[in-house]
Design a protein around this motif. Structure first.
Motif, PDB file in Angstrom:
ATOM      1  N   LEU A 183      -1.159  -0.282   2.189  1.00 20.64           N
ATOM      2  CA  LEU A 183      -2.490  -0.745   1.802  1.00 20.64           C
ATOM      3  C   LEU A 183      -2.908  -2.014   2.539  1.00 20.64           C
ATOM      4  N   ASP A 184      -2.001  -2.987   2.659  1.00 22.17           N
ATOM      5  CA  ASP A 184      -2.355  -4.236   3.322  1.00 22.17           C
ATOM      6  C   ASP A 184      -2.736  -3.996   4.772  1.00 22.17           C
ATOM      7  N   ILE A 189      -6.934  -3.079   9.145  1.00 22.00           N
ATOM      8  CA  ILE A 189      -7.520  -2.201  10.164  1.00 22.00           C
ATOM      9  C   ILE A 189      -8.963  -1.849   9.799  1.00 22.00           C
ATOM     10  N   THR A 190      -9.218  -1.610   8.521  1.00 20.69           N
ATOM     11  CA  THR A 190     -10.581  -1.304   8.092  1.00 20.69           C
ATOM     12  C   THR A 190     -11.513  -2.468   8.372  1.00 20.69           C
ATOM     13  N   LYS A 191     -11.040  -3.687   8.169  1.00 23.09           N
ATOM     14  CA  LYS A 191     -11.858  -4.864   8.460  1.00 23.09           C
ATOM     15  C   LYS A 191     -12.229  -4.917   9.938  1.00 23.09           C
ATOM     16  N   GLN A 222     -10.813   0.621  -2.145  1.00 25.44           N
ATOM     17  CA  GLN A 222     -10.334  -0.761  -2.141  1.00 25.44           C
ATOM     18  C   GLN A 222     -10.651  -1.483  -0.836  1.00 25.44           C
ATOM     19  N   VAL A 223     -10.925  -0.727   0.225  1.00 30.73           N
ATOM     20  CA  VAL A 223     -11.087  -1.378   1.533  1.00 30.73           C
ATOM     21  C   VAL A 223     -12.437  -1.108   2.197  1.00 30.73           C
TER      22      VAL A 223
END
Length: 318
Positions: A183-184, A189-191, A222-223
């Protein structure tokens, strides 16, 4: 005219130019003056070492709907990622075997032609990833995505206006594929792609997601920004996908056996053409320069800065 803009010739198609005017607030008469204003701002910032070429600045402005403030935030976000996540974003060599492998193995497939609205699409086949080969980790996948995007944007500025659609083919995806990106890491990567990327992604299409979709959505909520979540479409059949992306844009492997119409060709031919582009010395040199770690942000030199700020600024743009 600024000498740095002397070589720029607009290559937008009439339809892309109209979209740029309506959706991105682009005024052809003011285009280069907007570029020059952004360039002037960059050169006045002691903490920024950024690209200032016309193509780069236009991409930033188009992604920001020609808002100078948003374009500045986007540039700073890109430079922050180079400082905080250099292993994903800096010094990308598109001929590195670990990067090129995502094309050779047919994991990332880029449409060779656009749809009627000028949009292109990328098929991501996560199930084709060799989980035993360390070259096929998230780092090289992100570097391949960024490097190819830089190369294709240089080749055709229309893509920066018309946007992209992503097709996530989940065939063969299992628990181990999900576990390769905690998740982290998924959040980081999504950011990169949401807040530090000039590409306009207009749709996310999940195909054959099966029982894993609920797990994937739990992570994405969540992202991902709400507007991107709203762009997600789930397809249980190819017939559903054909309604979104015309049949003539698909590789033949995604078409019915009895289909006789035009297609994008075989995956093998599509990937061979992309590999040829990536092996071009000029393209390799361009991407290496565009992603060089010489472009950076030094927060200690930011005017009025008391402490370094490594957070991303959230961009509320489509």
């Amino acid at each position: 005219m600024d000498p740095e803009d002397a070589g720029y010739v607009c290559t937008l198609t009439p339809s892309a130019l109209e979209r740029a005017k309506k959706e991105l607030n682009e005024d052809p008469k003011q285009r280069l003056s907007q570029v020059q204003a952004l360039r002037k701002w960059i050169k006045e910032q002691p903490h920024l070492t950024s690209r200032t070429d016309t193509d780069f600045l236009l991409a930033m402005l188009r992604r920001s709907k020609f808002s100078q403030l948003r374009a500045r935030e986007l540039i700073e976000n890109i430079l922050v990622t180079k400082a905080t996540l250099p292993e994903f974003t800096s010094n990308i060599d598109i001929q590195d075997p670990g990067v090129l492998g995502f094309i050779e193995k047919g994991i990332l497939i880029y449409s060779p032609k656009p749809d009627k609205e000028g949009r292109k699409y990328t098929i991501i086949r996560a199930g084709a990833i060799d989980l035993e080969d360390p070259n096929f980790g998230p780092k090289n996948q992100v570097k391949c995505s960024i490097g190819v995007a830089e190369m294709l944007r240089r080749e055709d500025e229309n893509a920066n206006v018309n946007g992209w659609h992503l097709v996530l083919d989940c065939t063969g995806v299992g628990p181990r594929h999900m576990a390769r990106m905690p998740l982290d890491l998924h959040r980081k990567i999504t950011k990169i792609f949401q807040d530090a990327n000039p590409e306009r992604v207009k749709g996310f299409h999940f195909y054959n997601a099966g029982t894993f979709f609920e797990v994937m959505m739990a992570v994405m909520k969540q992202v991902m920004k709400k507007k991107n979540q709203d762009r997600i479409r789930v397809h249980e059949t190819m017939e559903s996908l054909y309604k979104e992306i015309p049949m003539d844009l698909w590789p033949i492997e995604y078409l019915p056996d009895d289909y006789k119409g035009p297609s994008a060709g075989s995956i093998e031919s599509i990937q061979a053409a992309m590999k040829k582009k990536m092996l071009d010395p000029g393209n390799r040199a361009y991407v290496l320069e565009a992603t060089s770690d010489k472009y950076k942000i030094d927060e200690t030199k930011r005017p009025g800065a008391a402490t370094p700020n490594e957070s991303f600024r959230k961009l509320n743009i489509d």
